[in-house]
Write a protein that holds these residues in place. Structure first.
Motif, short mmCIF file in Angstrom:
data_model
loop_
_atom_site.label_atom_id
_atom_site.label_comp_id
_atom_site.label_asym_id
_atom_site.label_seq_id
_atom_site.Cartn_x
_atom_site.Cartn_y
_atom_site.Cartn_z
N TRP A 161 -3.77 15.00 -2.86
CA TRP A 161 -3.18 14.69 -4.16
C TRP A 161 -2.64 13.27 -4.19
O TRP A 161 -2.73 12.58 -5.20
CB TRP A 161 -2.08 15.70 -4.53
N GLY A 162 -2.09 12.81 -3.06
CA GLY A 162 -1.64 11.43 -2.98
C GLY A 162 -2.80 10.46 -3.14
O GLY A 162 -2.68 9.43 -3.81
N LEU A 163 -3.93 10.80 -2.54
CA LEU A 163 -5.13 9.99 -2.67
C LEU A 163 -5.62 9.96 -4.12
O LEU A 163 -6.02 8.91 -4.63
CB LEU A 163 -6.22 10.52 -1.74
N VAL A 164 -5.56 11.10 -4.78
CA VAL A 164 -5.96 11.17 -6.18
C VAL A 164 -5.09 10.25 -7.03
O VAL A 164 -5.58 9.48 -7.85
CB VAL A 164 -5.89 12.63 -6.70
N VAL A 165 -3.78 10.31 -6.82
CA VAL A 165 -2.86 9.46 -7.58
C VAL A 165 -3.10 7.99 -7.29
O VAL A 165 -3.12 7.16 -8.20
CB VAL A 165 -1.39 9.86 -7.28
N LEU A 166 -3.30 7.65 -6.02
CA LEU A 166 -3.56 6.27 -5.64
C LEU A 166 -4.84 5.74 -6.27
O LEU A 166 -4.87 4.64 -6.84
CB LEU A 166 -3.63 6.15 -4.12
N PHE B 37 -6.29 6.88 -8.95
CA PHE B 37 -6.09 6.79 -10.39
C PHE B 37 -5.33 5.51 -10.76
O PHE B 37 -5.68 4.84 -11.72
CB PHE B 37 -5.33 8.01 -10.90
N ALA B 38 -4.33 5.17 -9.95
CA ALA B 38 -3.58 3.94 -10.20
C ALA B 38 -4.48 2.71 -10.05
O ALA B 38 -4.42 1.78 -10.87
CB ALA B 38 -2.40 3.84 -9.23
N PHE B 39 -5.34 2.70 -9.04
CA PHE B 39 -6.28 1.59 -8.87
C PHE B 39 -7.26 1.52 -10.04
O PHE B 39 -7.64 0.44 -10.48
CB PHE B 39 -7.06 1.72 -7.56
N TRP B 40 -7.66 2.69 -10.55
CA TRP B 40 -8.57 2.71 -11.69
C TRP B 40 -7.90 2.09 -12.92
O TRP B 40 -8.51 1.30 -13.63
CB TRP B 40 -9.00 4.14 -11.99
N VAL B 41 -6.64 2.43 -13.16
CA VAL B 41 -5.93 1.88 -14.30
C VAL B 41 -5.79 0.37 -14.15
O VAL B 41 -6.01 -0.39 -15.10
CB VAL B 41 -4.55 2.54 -14.47
N LEU B 42 -5.45 -0.10 -12.95
CA LEU B 42 -5.36 -1.54 -12.71
C LEU B 42 -6.70 -2.22 -12.93
O LEU B 42 -6.77 -3.29 -13.54
CB LEU B 42 -4.88 -1.82 -11.28
N LEU C 47 -12.64 6.97 -9.14
CA LEU C 47 -11.98 7.92 -10.04
C LEU C 47 -12.77 9.23 -10.12
O LEU C 47 -12.19 10.31 -10.07
CB LEU C 47 -11.83 7.32 -11.44
N VAL C 48 -14.08 9.15 -10.21
CA VAL C 48 -14.90 10.35 -10.26
C VAL C 48 -14.75 11.15 -8.97
O VAL C 48 -14.61 12.38 -8.99
CB VAL C 48 -16.38 9.99 -10.52
N LEU C 49 -14.72 10.47 -7.83
CA LEU C 49 -14.50 11.15 -6.55
C LEU C 49 -13.13 11.82 -6.51
O LEU C 49 -12.99 12.95 -6.03
CB LEU C 49 -14.64 10.16 -5.39
N ALA C 50 -12.11 11.12 -6.99
CA ALA C 50 -10.76 11.68 -6.99
C ALA C 50 -10.67 12.92 -7.87
O ALA C 50 -10.07 13.92 -7.48
CB ALA C 50 -9.77 10.62 -7.46
N ILE C 51 -11.27 12.86 -9.04
CA ILE C 51 -11.24 14.02 -9.94
C ILE C 51 -12.02 15.18 -9.33
O ILE C 51 -11.59 16.34 -9.41
CB ILE C 51 -11.79 13.64 -11.32
N THR C 52 -13.16 14.89 -8.71
CA THR C 52 -13.96 15.92 -8.07
C THR C 52 -13.17 16.61 -6.96
O THR C 52 -13.16 17.84 -6.85
CB THR C 52 -15.27 15.34 -7.51
N LEU C 53 -12.49 15.82 -6.13
CA LEU C 53 -11.66 16.38 -5.07
C LEU C 53 -10.52 17.23 -5.63
O LEU C 53 -10.22 18.30 -5.10
CB LEU C 53 -11.05 15.26 -4.21
N ALA C 54 -9.90 16.76 -6.69
CA ALA C 54 -8.79 17.49 -7.29
C ALA C 54 -9.27 18.84 -7.83
O ALA C 54 -8.62 19.87 -7.61
CB ALA C 54 -8.16 16.66 -8.40
#
Length: 50
Positions: free
Chosen positions: A6-11, A13-18, A33-40
């Protein structure tokens, strides 16, 4: 383990926004971002099965 993911997902996502705001790293940010959402989603579904 789930907290780390979950920490990786948030990180990511923050990089995606930046990247979206500053127009840096192009498609790499969107792939991350797609990888993070898939993992989540995977972890959410896995946690419900237990």
């Amino acid at each position: 383990m789930l907290g780390i993911l979950w920490g990786l997902v948030v990180l990511l996502f923050a990089f995606w926004v930046l990247g979206l705001v500053l127009h840096i790293a192009g498609n790499l940010i969107h792939i991350a971002l797609v990888l993070a959402i898939t993992l989540a989603i995977y972890n959410f579904l896995k946690a419900r099965d237990v």
